[in-house]
Scaffold this active site. Structure first.
Site, PDB file in Angstrom:
ATOM      1  N   LYS A 160       0.847  -1.251   0.122  1.00 22.81           N
ATOM      2  CA  LYS A 160      -0.111  -0.009   0.048  1.00 22.81           C
ATOM      3  C   LYS A 160       0.839   1.121  -0.028  1.00 22.81           C
ATOM      4  CE  LYS A 160      -1.599   1.775   4.000  1.00 22.81           C
ATOM      5  NZ  LYS A 160      -0.918   2.428   5.105  1.00 22.81           N
ATOM      6  N   ASP A 189      -2.582  -5.895   2.436  1.00 27.25           N
ATOM      7  CA  ASP A 189      -3.176  -5.129   3.375  1.00 27.25           C
ATOM      8  C   ASP A 189      -2.584  -5.907   4.801  1.00 27.25           C
ATOM      9  OD1 ASP A 189      -4.560  -4.155   5.698  1.00 27.25           O
ATOM     10  OD2 ASP A 189      -5.717  -2.895   4.454  1.00 27.25           O
ATOM     11  N   HIS A 190      -1.632  -5.252   5.384  1.00 27.26           N
ATOM     12  CA  HIS A 190      -1.072  -6.301   6.190  1.00 27.26           C
ATOM     13  C   HIS A 190      -2.006  -6.655   7.543  1.00 27.26           C
ATOM     14  CE1 HIS A 190      -0.003  -2.421   8.575  1.00 27.26           C
ATOM     15  NE2 HIS A 190       0.218  -3.609   9.785  1.00 27.26           N
ATOM     16  N   LYS A 194      -3.126 -10.277  10.136  1.00 25.46           N
ATOM     17  CA  LYS A 194      -2.993 -10.563  11.364  1.00 25.46           C
ATOM     18  C   LYS A 194      -4.254 -11.520  11.818  1.00 25.46           C
ATOM     19  CE  LYS A 194      -2.279  -5.570  12.411  1.00 25.46           C
ATOM     20  NZ  LYS A 194      -0.767  -5.564  13.011  1.00 25.46           N
ATOM     21  N   GLU A 228      -3.252   4.660  17.830  1.00 23.87           N
ATOM     22  CA  GLU A 228      -1.679   4.335  17.747  1.00 23.87           C
ATOM     23  C   GLU A 228      -0.986   5.185  19.003  1.00 23.87           C
ATOM     24  OE1 GLU A 228       0.332   3.333  14.171  1.00 23.87           O
ATOM     25  OE2 GLU A 228      -1.070   4.614  13.377  1.00 23.87           O
ATOM     26  N   HIS A 252      -7.100  -0.509   5.957  1.00 21.51           N
ATOM     27  CA  HIS A 252      -7.316  -1.361   7.364  1.00 21.51           C
ATOM     28  C   HIS A 252      -8.430  -1.301   7.818  1.00 21.51           C
ATOM     29  CE1 HIS A 252      -2.809  -1.302   6.626  1.00 21.51           C
ATOM     30  NE2 HIS A 252      -2.643  -0.407   7.653  1.00 21.51           N
TER      31      HIS A 252
END
Ligand code: BG6
Length: 500
Positions: A160, A189-190, A194, A228, A252
């Site tokens: 991305k 899309d990391h 997950k 975050e 995300h």
């Protein structure tokens, strides 16, 4: 996902990393390879080919990769497993817009096939700035390196951001399709890699007790938080162009929302899952100009304190304009126009420099229609909640009222708590391990399909336009707080954001 059917295998291949000397390759890709080696999940034959502008030879490159693995603090056993592997390290120095780079690469790949038995299989990883995606894809196409010969695979992994708005994403798709077929393109899309994001599917579609409660009849609203503690670090100039909308929401958040809201897939395979995600994204109501300002809160952090340490405001960060209007916080209300979710708001908030790093999905249930107890009998009864803790401290909580022991009769809200780390001894693979393994094994389930990426841009496009035209005011919040106060007003008057 096809691993439900049994062992998947990463096939022998040349892994070609464009941007081989960059931050992503060093911090994520090379350490992920070492972890895969430690789990014995790398293919029997692997050639690691680095491409970047810096001049160096194959041996320098091998040393760099091993150094990156050590620096990432990988387990000595993993480091050793990686050392022991028969990886063929090759390096091609050159710029991505120079055709000669691709000629040299073609020769190197041919040699890898001949001498290292990688069988013509190629996995290209674009760990470059997005401006280079098309140049690299077309450079490969020009020298015939994108064609799959019978019995071989050629795949390309794209990081991305995929485009910067709907039109540019469409153009990028078109340009890629000039040289690659859709089945060869793996858009990352990391978040999808997950474990707990994947667990949303397991929880929803392999349990009979939750699914009946997963709809408008019982759910009052859904909250998705991606918080975050970090600021923009050294990515100020990138972030100035992206903001929270492009950096987190378009990708995300949209993925987490799609998995939370989608209908059951016909099977846990790539296309049935992606079909359902696209379908629910299509049902997300477009933001219209009239209601948009009531459904969006934009914020930017000012100086503040995180974990007892003073941190600068966004406008003081390196690479950021002192008059920047970029948002580092967003709170949004989405509506999904379908039978399951009509009338159930999905509230999303995300931000940098918030008090905690936490990603979670909360289903807040409706109140009982009538509480047959006097107020004095209630210690604290909140609406029932299901909390999917995506990270950190991965797990699931279910909050419900119970009787307080003894008399008089009183009730209080308590939780049932499932924790991944307490339940399972094994460590889940890191997101980039999963990405590399799945791409080598040819499983695109956790990658984004063309229509998905365009749907996600369709949803955020009216916000991009409104922000650019200054139609949504920017509020400020001190670093270390939960964002501007206006975000609280987004929820209905008797609701609050869950305190994670
Ligand atoms: C990236 C964003 O995609 O995700 C970063 O560009 C953000 O700004 C990161 O920090 C968050 O990822 P994670 O895995 O730490 O939640």
């Amino acid at each position: 996902m096809s691993d439900i059917e049994g062992e998947r295998v990463a096939l022998s291949a040349a892994l070609v990393v464009f941007g081989a000397t960059g931050d992503l390759a060093h911090r994520k890709l090379y350490p992920a390879l070492a972890s895969l080696a430690g789990r014995h999940q790398l293919p029997r034959r692997l050639a690691l080919v680095g491409v970047a502008r810096t001049e160096m030879d194959d041996e320098d490159f091998r040393e760099e990769v091993h150094k990156a693995v050590v620096q990432a603090g990988k387990d000595p056993a993993e480091q050793q497993a990686f050392e022991n592997l028969d990886v063929c390290f090759r390096y091609v120095a050159g710029s991505f817009d120079d055709p000669a780079t691709f000629d040299r690469l073609a020769t190197v790949l041919h040699e890898c096939d001949e001498h290292h038995g990688v069988e013509g299989n190629r996995l290209y990883y674009l760990a470059t700035v997005p401006q280079m995606f098309v140049a690299v894809a077309h450079g490969l196409g020009t020298v015939g390196l994108t064609r799959e010969k019978p019995g071989t695979f050629v795949r390309i992994i794209i990081e991305k951001p995929f485009g910067h708005d709907l039109q540019s994403a469409r153009e990028l798709n078109d340009k890629l399709h000039e040289v690659f077929d859709e089945h060869q393109i793996y858009r990352i899309d990391h978040y999808l890699a997950k474990e707990t994001v994947q667990n949303i599917l397991a929880l929803r579609f392999t349990n009979s007790i939750f699914e009946p409660l997963w709809n408008r009849r019982y759910v009052d609203h859904v909250q998705i938080t991606v918080a975050e503690k970090l600021g923009v670090e050294h990515r100020g100039s990138f972030y100035e162009q992206a903001g929270a909308l492009r950096d987190i929401v378009q990708n995300h958040v949209m993925q987490v929302l799609a998995l939370t809201a989608m209908e059951p897939p016909a099977s846990f395979h790539a296309d049935p899952i992606r079909d359902e995600k696209v379908k629910v994204l299509r049902s997300v109501r477009p933001f219209d100009d009239e209601t948009l300002p009531e459904r969006v809160v934009r914020g930017q952090y000012t100086a503040g304190v995180i974990d007892g340490e003073e941190v600068p405001g966004y406008r003081e960060e390196e690479g950021v304009s002192p008059a920047s209007k970029t948002e580092t916080f967003l709170a949004l209300e989405f509506e999904i126009d379908n039978w399951r979710w009509a009338g159930v708001p999905f509230y999303v908030r995300t931000g940098k420099r918030l008090p905690k790093r936490v990603t979670e999905v909360v289903l807040r249930y409706k109140q009982v229609p009538f509480l047959p107890l006097p107020r004095t009998a209630i210690d604290s009864v909140e609406p029932n909640e299901m909390v999917l803790r995506i990270q950190p401290d991965e797990g699931i909580e279910l909050w419900f009222a119970v009787k307080v022991p003894g008399s008089p009769f009183r009730v209080r809200t308590q939780k049932l708590d499932f924790s991944y780390s307490r339940a399972f001894a094994e460590q889940p693979p890191e997101a980039y391990e999963r990405v590399l393994f799945d791409a080598l094994a040819g499983d695109p389930t956790l990658f984004i399909r063309e229509d998905e990426v365009e749907q996600a841009w369709r949803i955020v496009q009216p916000l991009i336009d409104a922000f650019r035209e200054g139609r949504v005011p920017l509020s400020f919040y001190p670093a270390g707080s939960w964002g501007p106060r206006e975000a609280d007003a987004l929820l209905s008057s008797d609701d609050t954001w869950r305190n994670p």
